[in-house]
Motif scaffolding. Structure first.
Motif, short mmCIF file in Angstrom:
data_model
loop_
_atom_site.label_atom_id
_atom_site.label_comp_id
_atom_site.label_asym_id
_atom_site.label_seq_id
_atom_site.Cartn_x
_atom_site.Cartn_y
_atom_site.Cartn_z
N ARG A 123 0.86 -1.18 0.00
CA ARG A 123 0.00 0.00 0.00
C ARG A 123 0.90 1.23 0.00
O ARG A 123 2.03 1.19 0.49
CB ARG A 123 -0.90 0.01 1.22
N SER A 134 -3.17 4.89 -0.93
CA SER A 134 -4.21 4.58 0.04
C SER A 134 -4.51 5.73 0.98
O SER A 134 -5.51 5.73 1.68
CB SER A 134 -3.81 3.36 0.88
N VAL A 193 -3.07 2.63 7.31
CA VAL A 193 -2.99 2.25 5.90
C VAL A 193 -2.77 0.75 5.77
O VAL A 193 -3.37 0.08 4.93
CB VAL A 193 -1.85 3.03 5.20
N GLY A 216 -6.12 -0.88 6.86
CA GLY A 216 -7.21 -0.60 5.93
C GLY A 216 -8.58 -0.52 6.56
O GLY A 216 -9.58 -0.63 5.88
N ASP A 226 -9.13 -0.17 -1.87
CA ASP A 226 -9.24 0.20 -0.46
C ASP A 226 -10.27 1.30 -0.28
O ASP A 226 -10.89 1.75 -1.24
CB ASP A 226 -7.88 0.62 0.12
N THR A 266 -10.02 4.46 0.42
CA THR A 266 -9.77 5.73 -0.26
C THR A 266 -10.29 5.68 -1.69
O THR A 266 -10.97 6.60 -2.17
CB THR A 266 -8.27 6.05 -0.26
N GLN A 267 -9.96 4.55 -2.39
CA GLN A 267 -10.43 4.42 -3.77
C GLN A 267 -11.95 4.35 -3.82
O GLN A 267 -12.57 4.87 -4.75
CB GLN A 267 -9.82 3.16 -4.40
#
Lengths: 433, 218
Positions: free
Chosen positions: B82, B104, B123, B126, B202, B204-205
């Protein structure tokens, strides 16, 4: 309701004025405004005719040498009157005309006179006053003709029971026609006012250019701050944080006074360079403030190189500057854009030396020869124990490479055979660059 | 958290930033720095060699910047490592682009060491967004305005939609569990379902997808 509610008394005069204003404001773009405008155009037209006569007379007097001052005075008066005309047009005709740039904003007598005599808006103002004279003449003629017709109909014609009605209608028609023609004049004036009193195209373009330049300057300054001071502070902060940890006993973590000592050295150097850059940026901002409406932050030039290197010398970097083929008074044959680019290359190169190699002997060379400008930052083998050869350049280098390519030049950054590093840029020098 | 420490790679073109970070992070029992790099290209080599869990990535570097390097790392393997982007300034335009490229999360270089260490752990796990407020604001302000329309997203169940909304709001799994009166395990399952349906690696995406599709609006 008592009568007092209608009569406010002298104490509320301000209120009455406000009411009057509201009435006027409501009427502004309508016929009362135009009627007032038509009426004022008669005496004003006469006055402007006088102004024109004065201009012509003083232009003739120029031949005898005494008219120059008179012409300037009258042109100045014309601009002043144009200012009043703008307000009239705004208030009575509802035409949206912005105020002109003032000659007074220019610095120095020569610039002011140039602006006064050569400024397009001065002559447009003259043209406007001419148009006002013509319109006033037209209005006067129309009023005289219409008035004469009404008088003739009233006194010269035999009024009796049969003719009274058609004659009355005729008088009304003549009066109405006269007023309509006068109104036409005023409407025409409103159209012309927008053209001759509004912002000149060159004024608008100049304003646009200036604001664009300011924005670009501000962006450049922001980028500079980001790349230099922001970066130096970040590195110092991380070094300081790390140093504190290495000196703080915790668990099985070993104390590392050597690292801490080294870190303090880096922080010292970084902070010094950052302060030098801050000093430069602030002085640029100050000069800009002093230049008032001058409009742009002074870009660093070749003349600033010595100051840049002096700051680095204070920071402990032994650095020499070699200039060749440049005029003593700051290389005025090299365009400012190239001077700034070379300054940035030297700044980036020397900062990278500090960052990656510590304080080795460093030479900065700037040569102007045969239409080519060459700048080189070359350092000896790294003196710092933990340093490594630079990774092909710092973060600013990519941007510098782009700018160099845009200027038609080349930039190289590579280790030297003797363990040092060399950053070199060559730029073609053309007058237009 | 497992007994093996998290493997980190530091990427920054400034030696001083790297050496400082190394000392700070090595001081944590559950972190170990397995490599460092001064350019994006070097970072790819080092990452391939040293199998890190998290890469701390600077954005602006010579010879391949952090955005391109992040995209390349993600293309190689969407799950590992990540990428945590390190930035000097929070209003950096490059920041959003690096998130878009697959990072991330991001952390400020000036942040408190404990916050930084925390961000790395988050991170790696996750289970929450890093710097939820900043991240959300950054994404929301960079995604071009879309009209709201949940239809633009693949068919999420009502529960999943609720979960996505809370994820995009910056809530951690534990917080979502408390809010929706669910167990953490159930929330975790829902989050996995959402990520799978959105094709996001993850949270964030997933948040970027939620804003880009108009599922979330300003």
């Amino acid at each position: 309701m008592s009568p007092t509610s209608y009569w406010h008394g002298p104490g509320t005069a301000a209120e009455s004025v406000a009411q009057l204003r509201a009435v006027l404001a409501a009427a502004r773009p309508g016929w009362p405004g135009r009627a007032v405008y038509a009426l004022t155009s008669l005496p004003l037209g006469a006055a402007y005719l006088g102004l024109f006569a004065g201009l012509v007379a003083s232009a003739v007097a120029v031949v005898y040498g005494v008219g120059v001052v008179l012409v300037l005075l009258l042109l100045g008066a014309t601009r002043g009157v144009a200012g009043m005309e703008r307000r009239l047009a705004r208030h009575l005709l509802g035409v949206d005309v912005p105020d002109a740039q003032r000659v007074r904003d220019q610095r120095g007598v020569v610039r002011r006179v140039r602006r006064l005599v050569l400024g397009a808006d001065t002559w447009r103002a003259v043209g406007w006053l001419g148009a006002r004279v013509l319109l006033a003449a037209g209005t006067l003629a129309t009023l005289l003709f219409g008035g004469a017709a009404v008088v003739a109909l009233g006194w010269e014609v035999d009024w009796n029971a049969v003719t009274a009605l058609p004659l009355l209608a005729l008088v009304a028609a003549v009066a109405g026609g006269t007023l309509a023609v006068v109104d036409l004049h005023v409407r025409l004036a409103a159209r012309v006012a927008a053209r001759l009193l509004g912002a000149a195209p060159e004024q608008r373009i100049a304003e646009l250019q200036q604001s664009t330049r300011r924005l670009a300057d501000r962006n450049r300054l922001a980028r500079d701050l980001h790349d230099t001071i922001g970066h130096a502070l970040t590195a110092s902060l991380l070094q300081a944080t790390a140093a504190r940890r290495t000196l703080t006993p915790a668990g099985d973590r070993p104390l590392q006074p050597d690292f801490a000592r080294q870190a303090l050295g880096h922080i010292e150097t970084n902070t010094r360079t950052a302060l030098a850059e801050l000093d430069r940026v602030l002085s640029v901002l100050r000069t800009d403030e002093e230049a008032a409406a001058g409009g742009s932050f002074a870009a660093p030039s070749l003349a600033d190189l010595e100051g840049l290197l002096a700051g680095l010398r204070d920071g402990g970097l032994p650095v020499a500057l070699v200039l060749d083929g440049l005029a003593d008074d700051g290389a005025d044959d090299v365009p400012p854009a190239l001077q700034e680019l070379v300054y940035r290359v030297v700044q980036e190169g020397t900062t990278n030396v500090l960052r990656h190699a510590g304080c080795p002997l460093t030479v900065v060379q700037v040569v102007h020869s045969g239409g080519v400008l060459l700048a080189r930052v070359c350092n000896e083998r790294a003196s710092q124990l933990d340093s490594r050869p630079g990774p092909g350049g710092g973060r600013g280098l990519a941007g510098l490479r782009e700018r160099t390519a845009a200027a038609g030049g080349t930039l190289t950054a590579e280790p030297t055979p003797t363990g040092g590093f060399e950053l070199c840029v060559t730029l073609p020098v053309t007058a237009a660059a | 958290m497992t007994g093996t420490p998290l493997r980190l790679v530091l990427v920054d073109d400034d030696v001083l930033v790297r050496s400082g970070l190394r000392v700070i992070l090595e001081g944590e029992a559950d972190l170990t720095v397995v490599g460092d790099a001064g350019t994006g290209r070097e970072a790819l080599e080092v990452a391939a060699r040293s199998d890190p869990d998290v890469v701390l990535m600077d954005v602006r570097m010579p010879d391949m910047d952090g955005i391109a390097a992040t995209a390349e790392l993600v293309a190689r393997d969407p799950q590992r490592p990540r990428v945590l982007v390190l930035t000097t300034f929070e209003d950096d335009d490059y920041l959003f682009r690096s998130l878009q490229a697959g990072a991330s999360g991001f952390a400020l270089k000036r942040s408190d060491p404990d916050e930084l260490v925390d961000a790395i752990r988050v991170v790696a796990r996750g289970t929450s967004l890093v710097l939820p407020d900043l991240t959300r604001r950054l994404i929301a302000s960079h995604v071009p305005g879309r009209t709201r329309g949940a239809a633009a997203l693949p068919d999420l169940t009502a529960r999943e939609a609720d979960v996505l909304r809370l994820v995009a709001g910056g809530l951690s799994n534990a917080e979502i569990a408390a809010r929706l009166h669910l167990s953490r395990e159930t929330v975790k399952t829902h989050v996995s379902g959402v990520l799978l349906k959105l094709g996001a690696r993850d949270r964030t995406q997933a948040v970027i997808a939620a804003y880009e599709s108009g599922f979330m609006a300003l």
